[in-house]
Scaffold this active site. Structure first.
Site, PDB file in Angstrom:
ATOM      1  N   ILE A 113     -47.730 -27.643 -29.706  1.00 52.37           N
ATOM      2  CA  ILE A 113     -48.701 -26.911 -30.536  1.00 52.37           C
ATOM      3  C   ILE A 113     -49.905 -26.584 -29.672  1.00 52.37           C
ATOM      4  O   ILE A 113     -50.400 -27.456 -28.966  1.00 52.37           O
ATOM      5  CB  ILE A 113     -49.177 -27.817 -31.712  1.00 52.37           C
ATOM      6  CG1 ILE A 113     -48.045 -28.059 -32.711  1.00 52.37           C
ATOM      7  CG2 ILE A 113     -50.412 -27.253 -32.426  1.00 52.37           C
ATOM      8  CD1 ILE A 113     -47.547 -26.813 -33.421  1.00 52.37           C
ATOM      9  N   HIS A 114     -50.366 -25.337 -29.683  1.00 53.65           N
ATOM     10  CA  HIS A 114     -51.624 -25.066 -28.973  1.00 53.65           C
ATOM     11  C   HIS A 114     -52.376 -23.837 -29.459  1.00 53.65           C
ATOM     12  O   HIS A 114     -53.477 -23.570 -28.991  1.00 53.65           O
ATOM     13  CB  HIS A 114     -51.379 -24.923 -27.467  1.00 53.65           C
ATOM     14  CG  HIS A 114     -50.717 -23.637 -27.107  1.00 53.65           C
ATOM     15  ND1 HIS A 114     -49.376 -23.438 -27.211  1.00 53.65           N
ATOM     16  CD2 HIS A 114     -51.230 -22.452 -26.665  1.00 53.65           C
ATOM     17  CE1 HIS A 114     -49.080 -22.208 -26.841  1.00 53.65           C
ATOM     18  NE2 HIS A 114     -50.182 -21.581 -26.513  1.00 53.65           N
TER      19      HIS A 114
END
Ligand code: UD1
Ligand code: UDP
Length: 376
Positions: free
Chosen positions: A217-218
């Site tokens: 996730i980013h």
């Protein structure tokens, strides 16, 4: 290298490649291997310094065996304007000094935009790899970067038919659009075999093949939105009650988790680890039972390695993955919805066969068009 061996007309050509963020090192690795093998071509890397941690930058240069950048601008992190502005100023200085025949940029980061903008203002022809992708969500910084980079480019290397349609729809002249396939596919094929030999990450983490979910996730829309971040982490935690979750944490996400007091959550089957090198990542992807991500690159790599994917976003630019049934879009609205989607997808058999990203020869096509120009 054989793919470009017969190419003519490259005598004395100088290409400056501007890169700066993790996925760009991987894409550039696929293209530069071929470009630098061409007699008469010189390639120079400008690393903007957007990513700078060893595990976000240095590791890729050593592992992927690409040359160290000739220039590192050391721009580092900052707000969009400050970061892009500094890059613009410093890239311009190098371009004026190097006077390249072409400037090559990749993807949709602030480094892409700065490289394209600096070059086009100096009347230097810009070539954009991964042109034409659209989420149609103008709140994403990447969407702004893509649209502007595409419109500053002379050569637009589209990875998919959908990307070609988007560019035509925006009035880009037909002769500038080159459907070449996806250079990340080339990278997945080339380094996928190496990873099996070189990576021992499964042993180090003591996990079994097909015995875990791999999560990354980013995206700003997830990390900077506490409700979404909590829904994702809560969903991963719930899933970890049934199956191990391996979660290499991007530095942006680590900061966000710290801010929300979520970083020290302790669960024996949720492994929050530092970002890993590409060979370890490919190994983790190949042997995952399921991948959960908001990354553009990781969505496609799931497909390349035949692993079903849940994309924790509201939309995707890689629409083919959804059409073929390999990817399911799940907006991270609540813990329950995220966990449910992950658990439901665990036994998903994958999607239909299809080849929307070319045959693994995208980098050769990029190099050929780059050398031959718009009329290739
Ligand atoms: C950037 C790109 C995104 C891409 C991603 C790939 C933009 C607008 N976004 O997002 O499109 O998908 O790279 O990973 O260009 N940080 C570190 N060490 C590093 C790099 C970053 O600690 O080596 C931290 C800093 O706190 C920084 C934050 O991560 O503020 C975000 O970094 P930044 O490069 O601005 O954006 P990314 O989220 O990495
Ligand atoms: N990647 C990696 N190590 C990690 C996470 C990702 O090598 O810990 C690789 C991944 O395999 C893919 C690329 O980084 O090739 C994707 O980059 P990222 O998710 O940061 O950006 P995006 O593709 O969304 O722009």
């Amino acid at each position: 290298k054989e793919a470009v061996a017969g190419l003519q007309g490259a005598d004395g050509m100088k290409v400056v490649t501007v890169l700066g963020a993790r996925p760009q090192f991987i894409k550039a690795a696929a293209v530069s291997r071929l470009l630098r093998a061409l007699p008469g071509v010189t390639e120079i890397f400008i690393h903007t310094g957007q990513h700078y941690d060893e595990n976000m930058s240095g590791v890729f240069f050593s592992e992927l065996e690409i040359p160290q950048p000739e220039y590192n601008l050391g721009v580092g992190s900052g707000s969009h304007g400050a970061q892009t502005g500094q890059m613009l100023e410093l890239v311009e200085q190098v371009l004026l000094q190097e006077k390249p025949d072409r400037v090559l940029v990749y993807g949709d980061t602030n480094s892409t935009l700065a490289g394209a903008l600096a070059a086009v203002k100096l009347h230097m022809p810009v070539a954009h790899v991964e042109a034409g992708l659209r989420s149609f969500n103008r709140r994403m910084p990447e969407e702004i970067n893509r649209v502007l980079a595409d419109h500053a480019s002379e050569l637009l290397f589209a990875p998919t038919e959908a990307a070609v349609r988007n560019l035509r729809g925006e009035g880009i002249p037909e002769e500038r659009i080159k459907l070449v396939g996806d250079v990340m596919h080339d990278a997945a094929l080339f380094y996928g075999a190496k990873a099996e030999i070189k990576s021992d990450i499964l042993e180090r983490l003591q996990i079994n093949r097909k015995g875990y979910i791999l999560a990354t996730i980013h995206r700003a829309e997830n990390t900077d939105e506490p409700r979404r971040l909590r829904a994702i982490l809560g969903g991963l935690l719930q899933a970890a009650a049934d199956i191990s979750v391996i979660f290499p944490v991007h530095p942006r996400t680590r900061s966000a988790l710290k801010r929300e007091n979520l970083i020290s959550i302790d669960h024996p089957d949720l492994h929050m680890i530092d970002p890993v090198g590409y060979l370890d990542m490919v190994m983790l992807e190949k042997h995952a039972r399921l991948i959960a991500t908001d990354s553009g690159g990781v969505q496609k790599e799931a497909f390349f390695h035949g692993v079903p994917c849940v994309t924790l976003r509201d939309e995707t630019e890689w629409v083919e993955l959804v059409e073929l049934g390999w990817n399911r879009i799940v907006p991270p609205r609540s813990e329950r919805e995220v966990a449910q989607a992950l658990l439901d997808s665990l036994d998903h058999p994958g999607g239909r066969e299809g080849f929307p990203y070319g045959g693994g020869d995208a980098a050769a096509k990029v190099v050929q068009c780059l050398v031959e120009g718009v009329n290739s």
